[in-house]
Design a protein around this motif. Structure first.
Motif, PDB file in Angstrom:
ATOM      1  N   GLY A  16      -2.933  -0.431   2.277  1.00  0.00           N
ATOM      2  CA  GLY A  16      -2.972  -1.342   1.137  1.00  0.00           C
ATOM      3  C   GLY A  16      -2.079  -2.558   1.327  1.00  0.00           C
ATOM      4  O   GLY A  16      -1.438  -2.728   2.367  1.00  0.00           O
ATOM      5  N   SER A  17      -2.044  -3.393   0.287  1.00  0.00           N
ATOM      6  CA  SER A  17      -1.287  -4.642   0.335  1.00  0.00           C
ATOM      7  C   SER A  17      -0.412  -4.788  -0.904  1.00  0.00           C
ATOM      8  O   SER A  17      -0.752  -4.266  -1.982  1.00  0.00           O
ATOM      9  CB  SER A  17      -2.234  -5.845   0.409  1.00  0.00           C
ATOM     10  N   ARG A  66       1.315  -8.123  10.335  1.00  0.00           N
ATOM     11  CA  ARG A  66       0.970  -7.476   9.058  1.00  0.00           C
ATOM     12  C   ARG A  66       1.626  -8.162   7.859  1.00  0.00           C
ATOM     13  O   ARG A  66       1.035  -8.219   6.777  1.00  0.00           O
ATOM     14  CB  ARG A  66       1.409  -6.004   9.090  1.00  0.00           C
ATOM     15  N   PHE A  67       2.818  -8.649   8.035  1.00  0.00           N
ATOM     16  CA  PHE A  67       3.564  -9.293   6.956  1.00  0.00           C
ATOM     17  C   PHE A  67       3.632 -10.793   7.194  1.00  0.00           C
ATOM     18  O   PHE A  67       3.714 -11.248   8.348  1.00  0.00           O
ATOM     19  CB  PHE A  67       4.990  -8.750   6.884  1.00  0.00           C
ATOM     20  N   THR A  68       3.648 -11.543   6.108  1.00  0.00           N
ATOM     21  CA  THR A  68       3.788 -12.993   6.184  1.00  0.00           C
ATOM     22  C   THR A  68       4.800 -13.458   5.153  1.00  0.00           C
ATOM     23  O   THR A  68       4.661 -13.142   3.961  1.00  0.00           O
ATOM     24  CB  THR A  68       2.456 -13.703   5.937  1.00  0.00           C
ATOM     25  N   ILE A  69       5.784 -14.222   5.598  1.00  0.00           N
ATOM     26  CA  ILE A  69       6.757 -14.806   4.690  1.00  0.00           C
ATOM     27  C   ILE A  69       6.401 -16.276   4.490  1.00  0.00           C
ATOM     28  O   ILE A  69       5.987 -16.962   5.427  1.00  0.00           O
ATOM     29  CB  ILE A  69       8.201 -14.651   5.215  1.00  0.00           C
ATOM     30  N   TYR A  79       7.979 -15.763  -0.764  1.00  0.00           N
ATOM     31  CA  TYR A  79       7.038 -14.657  -0.906  1.00  0.00           C
ATOM     32  C   TYR A  79       7.009 -13.825   0.378  1.00  0.00           C
ATOM     33  O   TYR A  79       7.211 -14.336   1.478  1.00  0.00           O
ATOM     34  CB  TYR A  79       5.636 -15.181  -1.193  1.00  0.00           C
ATOM     35  N   LEU A  80       6.704 -12.566   0.212  1.00  0.00           N
ATOM     36  CA  LEU A  80       6.454 -11.681   1.350  1.00  0.00           C
ATOM     37  C   LEU A  80       5.123 -10.986   1.101  1.00  0.00           C
ATOM     38  O   LEU A  80       5.024 -10.114   0.234  1.00  0.00           O
ATOM     39  CB  LEU A  80       7.566 -10.654   1.528  1.00  0.00           C
ATOM     40  N   GLN A  81       4.117 -11.418   1.820  1.00  0.00           N
ATOM     41  CA  GLN A  81       2.805 -10.778   1.731  1.00  0.00           C
ATOM     42  C   GLN A  81       2.764  -9.639   2.736  1.00  0.00           C
ATOM     43  O   GLN A  81       2.963  -9.846   3.940  1.00  0.00           O
ATOM     44  CB  GLN A  81       1.692 -11.789   2.037  1.00  0.00           C
ATOM     45  N   MET A  82       2.525  -8.446   2.244  1.00  0.00           N
ATOM     46  CA  MET A  82       2.530  -7.261   3.103  1.00  0.00           C
ATOM     47  C   MET A  82       1.139  -6.642   3.121  1.00  0.00           C
ATOM     48  O   MET A  82       0.639  -6.195   2.082  1.00  0.00           O
ATOM     49  CB  MET A  82       3.558  -6.240   2.580  1.00  0.00           C
ATOM     50  N   ASN A  83       0.519  -6.662   4.274  1.00  0.00           N
ATOM     51  CA  ASN A  83      -0.813  -6.090   4.458  1.00  0.00           C
ATOM     52  C   ASN A  83      -0.759  -4.899   5.402  1.00  0.00           C
ATOM     53  O   ASN A  83       0.218  -4.719   6.123  1.00  0.00           O
ATOM     54  CB  ASN A  83      -1.765  -7.153   5.012  1.00  0.00           C
ATOM     55  N   SER A  84      -1.803  -4.117   5.389  1.00  0.00           N
ATOM     56  CA  SER A  84      -1.905  -2.944   6.270  1.00  0.00           C
ATOM     57  C   SER A  84      -0.630  -2.105   6.210  1.00  0.00           C
ATOM     58  O   SER A  84      -0.065  -1.710   7.241  1.00  0.00           O
ATOM     59  CB  SER A  84      -2.167  -3.397   7.717  1.00  0.00           C
ATOM     60  N   GLN A 109      11.759  -1.435  -5.059  1.00  0.00           N
ATOM     61  CA  GLN A 109      11.224  -0.298  -4.308  1.00  0.00           C
ATOM     62  C   GLN A 109       9.774  -0.533  -3.918  1.00  0.00           C
ATOM     63  O   GLN A 109       8.945  -0.909  -4.754  1.00  0.00           O
ATOM     64  CB  GLN A 109      11.322   0.981  -5.147  1.00  0.00           C
ATOM     65  N   VAL A 110       9.482  -0.301  -2.660  1.00  0.00           N
ATOM     66  CA  VAL A 110       8.106  -0.294  -2.165  1.00  0.00           C
ATOM     67  C   VAL A 110       7.841   1.092  -1.589  1.00  0.00           C
ATOM     68  O   VAL A 110       8.570   1.552  -0.709  1.00  0.00           O
ATOM     69  CB  VAL A 110       7.883  -1.367  -1.083  1.00  0.00           C
ATOM     70  N   THR A 111       6.811   1.743  -2.102  1.00  0.00           N
ATOM     71  CA  THR A 111       6.475   3.086  -1.658  1.00  0.00           C
ATOM     72  C   THR A 111       5.041   3.094  -1.144  1.00  0.00           C
ATOM     73  O   THR A 111       4.129   2.660  -1.841  1.00  0.00           O
ATOM     74  CB  THR A 111       6.622   4.102  -2.795  1.00  0.00           C
ATOM     75  N   VAL A 112       4.875   3.571   0.075  1.00  0.00           N
ATOM     76  CA  VAL A 112       3.550   3.685   0.678  1.00  0.00           C
ATOM     77  C   VAL A 112       3.300   5.164   0.950  1.00  0.00           C
ATOM     78  O   VAL A 112       3.981   5.785   1.766  1.00  0.00           O
ATOM     79  CB  VAL A 112       3.458   2.881   1.985  1.00  0.00           C
ATOM     80  N   SER A 113       2.343   5.722   0.243  1.00  0.00           N
ATOM     81  CA  SER A 113       2.050   7.136   0.439  1.00  0.00           C
ATOM     82  C   SER A 113       0.623   7.418  -0.005  1.00  0.00           C
ATOM     83  O   SER A 113       0.043   6.687  -0.803  1.00  0.00           O
ATOM     84  CB  SER A 113       3.023   8.018  -0.349  1.00  0.00           C
ATOM     85  N   SER A 114       0.076   8.489   0.533  1.00  0.00           N
ATOM     86  CA  SER A 114      -1.272   8.893   0.173  1.00  0.00           C
ATOM     87  C   SER A 114      -1.224   9.974  -0.898  1.00  0.00           C
ATOM     88  O   SER A 114      -2.255  10.432  -1.360  1.00  0.00           O
ATOM     89  CB  SER A 114      -2.022   9.386   1.413  1.00  0.00           C
TER      90      SER A 114
END
Length: 114
Positions: A16-17, A66-69, A79-84, A109-114
């Motif tokens: 996700g993004s 994957r990320f773009t500042i 901004y920090l765009q976070m993809n994949s 907090q950024v949480t990446v989980s299924s």
């Protein structure tokens, strides 16, 4: 004095993004560069991405591609765009401004989980 206010992070599934923003106020003219750092539980804080006043950028190897500042000078916002996103991207993300000394945002907090 520079103050940084970060947007809320969030929770996403792998792949996700998310986009983080950091609004700066105060003596903006003194800022040489702004960046995003992150700190996962039990790990040291690490640089994720950096953008200088001139627009040059730098990224951690783990987020390249994957990320773009980016920055919006009119809004004094970075901004920090976070993809994949990957599970290993889970961390508290901190905005940082460099102006001789380092100024930090409150963290989000950024949480990446299924």
């Amino acid at each position: 004095q520079v103050k940084l206010v970060e947007s809320a992070g969030g929770s996403v599934q792998p792949g996700g993004s998310l986009r983080l923003s950091c609004a700066a106020s105060g003596s903006i003219f003194r800022v040489d560069a702004m960046g995003w750092y992150r700190q996962a539980p039990g790990k040291q804080r690490e640089l994720v991405a950096l953008i200088t006043r001139a627009g040059s950028t730098d990224y951690a190897d783990s987020v390249k591609g994957r990320f773009t500042i980016s920055g919006d000078n009119a809004k004094n916002t970075v901004y920090l765009q976070m993809n994949s996103l990957k599970v290993e991207d889970t961390a508290v993300y901190y905005c940082n401004a460099q102006l001789g000394s380092s100024i930090w945002g409150q963290g989000t907090q950024v949480t990446v989980s299924s």
